[in-house]
Motif scaffolding. Structure first.
Motif, PDB file in Angstrom:
ATOM      1  N   SER A  32       0.685  -1.347   0.001  1.00 27.34           N
ATOM      2  CA  SER A  32      -0.023   0.038  -0.081  1.00 27.34           C
ATOM      3  C   SER A  32       0.976   1.041   0.034  1.00 27.34           C
ATOM      4  O   SER A  32       1.836   1.392   0.869  1.00 27.34           O
ATOM      5  CB  SER A  32      -0.943   0.126   1.121  1.00 27.34           C
ATOM      6  N   LYS A  33       0.607   1.961  -0.799  1.00 21.72           N
ATOM      7  CA  LYS A  33       1.205   3.536  -0.817  1.00 21.72           C
ATOM      8  C   LYS A  33       2.723   3.560  -1.286  1.00 21.72           C
ATOM      9  O   LYS A  33       3.564   4.269  -1.022  1.00 21.72           O
ATOM     10  CB  LYS A  33       0.966   4.460   0.336  1.00 21.72           C
TER      11      LYS A  33
ATOM     12  N   THR B 170       5.362   3.211  -4.355  1.00 22.78           N
ATOM     13  CA  THR B 170       5.517   3.770  -5.671  1.00 22.78           C
ATOM     14  C   THR B 170       6.869   3.310  -6.451  1.00 22.78           C
ATOM     15  O   THR B 170       8.031   3.048  -5.751  1.00 22.78           O
ATOM     16  CB  THR B 170       5.611   5.395  -5.636  1.00 22.78           C
TER      17      THR B 170
ATOM     18  N   ASP C 282       4.655  -1.753   2.529  1.00 25.73           N
ATOM     19  CA  ASP C 282       3.881  -0.560   2.389  1.00 25.73           C
ATOM     20  C   ASP C 282       4.871   0.698   2.509  1.00 25.73           C
ATOM     21  O   ASP C 282       5.837   0.859   3.191  1.00 25.73           O
ATOM     22  CB  ASP C 282       3.076  -0.492   3.689  1.00 25.73           C
ATOM     23  N   LYS C 283       4.533   1.781   1.673  1.00 29.32           N
ATOM     24  CA  LYS C 283       5.134   3.378   1.943  1.00 29.32           C
ATOM     25  C   LYS C 283       6.518   3.229   1.506  1.00 29.32           C
ATOM     26  O   LYS C 283       7.317   3.903   2.046  1.00 29.32           O
ATOM     27  CB  LYS C 283       4.853   3.760   3.205  1.00 29.32           C
TER      28      LYS C 283
END
Length: 461
Positions: free
Chosen positions: A360-361, A363, A378-379
């Motif tokens: 999640s989140k 990139t 995540d992140k």
């Protein structure tokens, strides 16, 4: 083309330590998650050159490379891998396989060359001029001579090694002078006879010798046999051929060399000879030309010509001959030179394997690659980096301008910038790496901060 192709693949290159390991010789180091030698073999295949000799320094490296080629090119190319002793150099490698060289002309390529330029362009130039040697020269690559990235104090390869000072005739077809590597730091001294003869020549320092050469076999073998101390094609053989290309005409027409010349007519006679050399470069009977203006002169003794193929600036061309070059080429092949990768890029201008998993989140930016089976928590974020296959990357991890090879584990909270992480490395929580190289299998301790260091297990090759 009736050329015999020889690929010089090196071995466990010392100037690429700690990137190389017992399992990964230089030729198998990854560029966009594919061994660098793949780019050379693909180029041969695309240009219908189906037979090649791949010369490898060291038996163990040869076995690894031979195994990889047999799996990946078994139905496409006929490749014979030959092991030669380690540290013999490029000239020594050709000397070691002298008995295997049988064609009229030999096309020699470096196994670390990444380019789109067809070898046939060099071969055609060579044949057109009936040259003894034709060298391919390229402008500096897309990335330039970068001062950033992984070029730390541990990178012992000097950037000056990527420069050459070359002098070309006005037509930019003939190589009149070359100073390579460390010689560029010395005073540049071209032969007076050549300067006087050609009248004008262009000297440049923005061209790279790509280690793609076409040689007349008989001349190459003569030099290798006569000059047993020659180890390098670039530093020894090529400069020797360039220096000696006019000597036979000058001496055979009563014009002495610069070292012994005291005659008043020497410069003019030299100019006549070289003007004929250049003007008749495309004629088949060039070597039988008589020196004009010298009444009653005998025919010139046979000379030789050293030619160049200067690639267009729009063509990508680079060699993976240093740690910095490794980083530059990986960045280029997923960036401005992405057409060389063979991959299809997404609308976001990146490559994310369908089997990769993003948290999640998290990139993955443009000009990035995330390999097969890799996972990110995540992140986390990846910018201008290549991530290999089956990597495990935790949460809140930042990776920028880096290359991460296969089966790497990066724990939560790590920051990696301008670094190269080799296969099977473990990076524990909150570690910070900037401009580092981490050798295969190394464990980076939790909370450690490193800048400009080479971290590796001690390995004997």
């Amino acid at each position: 083309m009736d050329f015999q192709v020889v690929v010089l693949a090196g071995g466990f290159s010392k100037n690429l330590v700690p990137l190389v390991s017992k399992e990964v010789p230089k030729a198998l180091l990854p560029v966009a998650n594919q061994p660098v030698i793949l780019y050379v073999l693909e180029l041969l295949d695309q240009n219908d050159l189906k037979n090649a000799i791949v010369v490898v320094e060291g038996e163990s490296a040869a076995l690894l490379i031979s195994s990889w080629i047999s799996i990946n090119f078994v139905d496409r190319l006929h490749v014979e891998v030959i092991a030669v002793p380690e540290d013999v150099g490029t000239a020594g490698a050709l000397r070691a396989i002298d008995h295997r060289l049988t064609a009229k002309d030999i096309l020699v390529m470096s196994g670390d060359l990444v380019t789109e330029i067809p070898p046939g362009a060099v071969a055609a130039t060579h044949r057109r001029h009936d040259a003894v040697v034709t060298a391919m020269l390229c402008p500096v690559p897309v990335s330039g001579l970068s001062e950033s990235g992984s070029s730390s104090g541990k990178d012992k390869s000097k950037k000056t090694n990527r420069y050459n000072i070359v002098s070309l005739d006005p037509t930019k077809q003939f190589l009149l002078h070359i100073a390579a590597g460390a010689e560029v730091d010395k005073d540049v001294r071209a032969q007076k006879s050549i300067l006087r003869a050609v009248g004008m020549m262009e000297s440049r320092s923005d061209l790279i010798d790509t280690h793609m050469y076409a040689f007349k076999r008989s001349a190459l073998q003569d030099v290798l046999n006569q000059k047993e101390n020659f180890q390098s094609l670039r530093r020894d053989v090529l400069p020797y051929l360039v220096r000696s290309q006019l000597r036979s005409e000058l001496s055979s027409n009563g014009v002495q060399s610069d070292e012994n010349s005291n005659g008043q007519n020497g410069p003019q006679d030299s100019k006549i000879v070289l003007s004929q050399l250049l003007a008749n470069s495309s004629t088949p009977n060039f070597h039988e030309i008589y020196a004009l203006g010298l009444a009653g002169s005998a025919p010139m003794r046979k000379t030789h010509k050293c030619c160049v193929y200067v690639a267009n600036k729009s063509n990508y061309c680079a060699r993976m001959n240093s740690i910095q070059a490794f980083t530059d080429i990986n960045r280029d092949v997923v960036g401005e030179a992405s057409h060389l990768s063979g991959y299809t890029f997404s609308a976001q201008n990146n490559i994310i394997h369908p089997s990769a998993v993003l948290g999640s989140k998290t990139t993955v930016g443009p000009q990035c690659m995330l390999g097969e089976g890799s996972q990110m928590g995540d992140k986390s974020s990846v910018k201008k980096s290549v991530i290999g296959r089956h990597c495990r990357i935790g949460s809140n991890v930042k990776i920028v301008n880096s290359v991460v090879m296969n089966h790497v584990s990066i724990a939560d909270g790590c920051s990696i910038q301008g670094s190269i992480i080799c296969s099977n490395v473990q990076i524990q929580e909150r570690a910070v790496l900037k401009d580092c190289q981490v050798g295969a299998g190394f464990v980076v301790s939790a909370g450690g901060e490193y800048k400009g260091e080479a971290l590796a297990k001690k390995e004997k090759f």
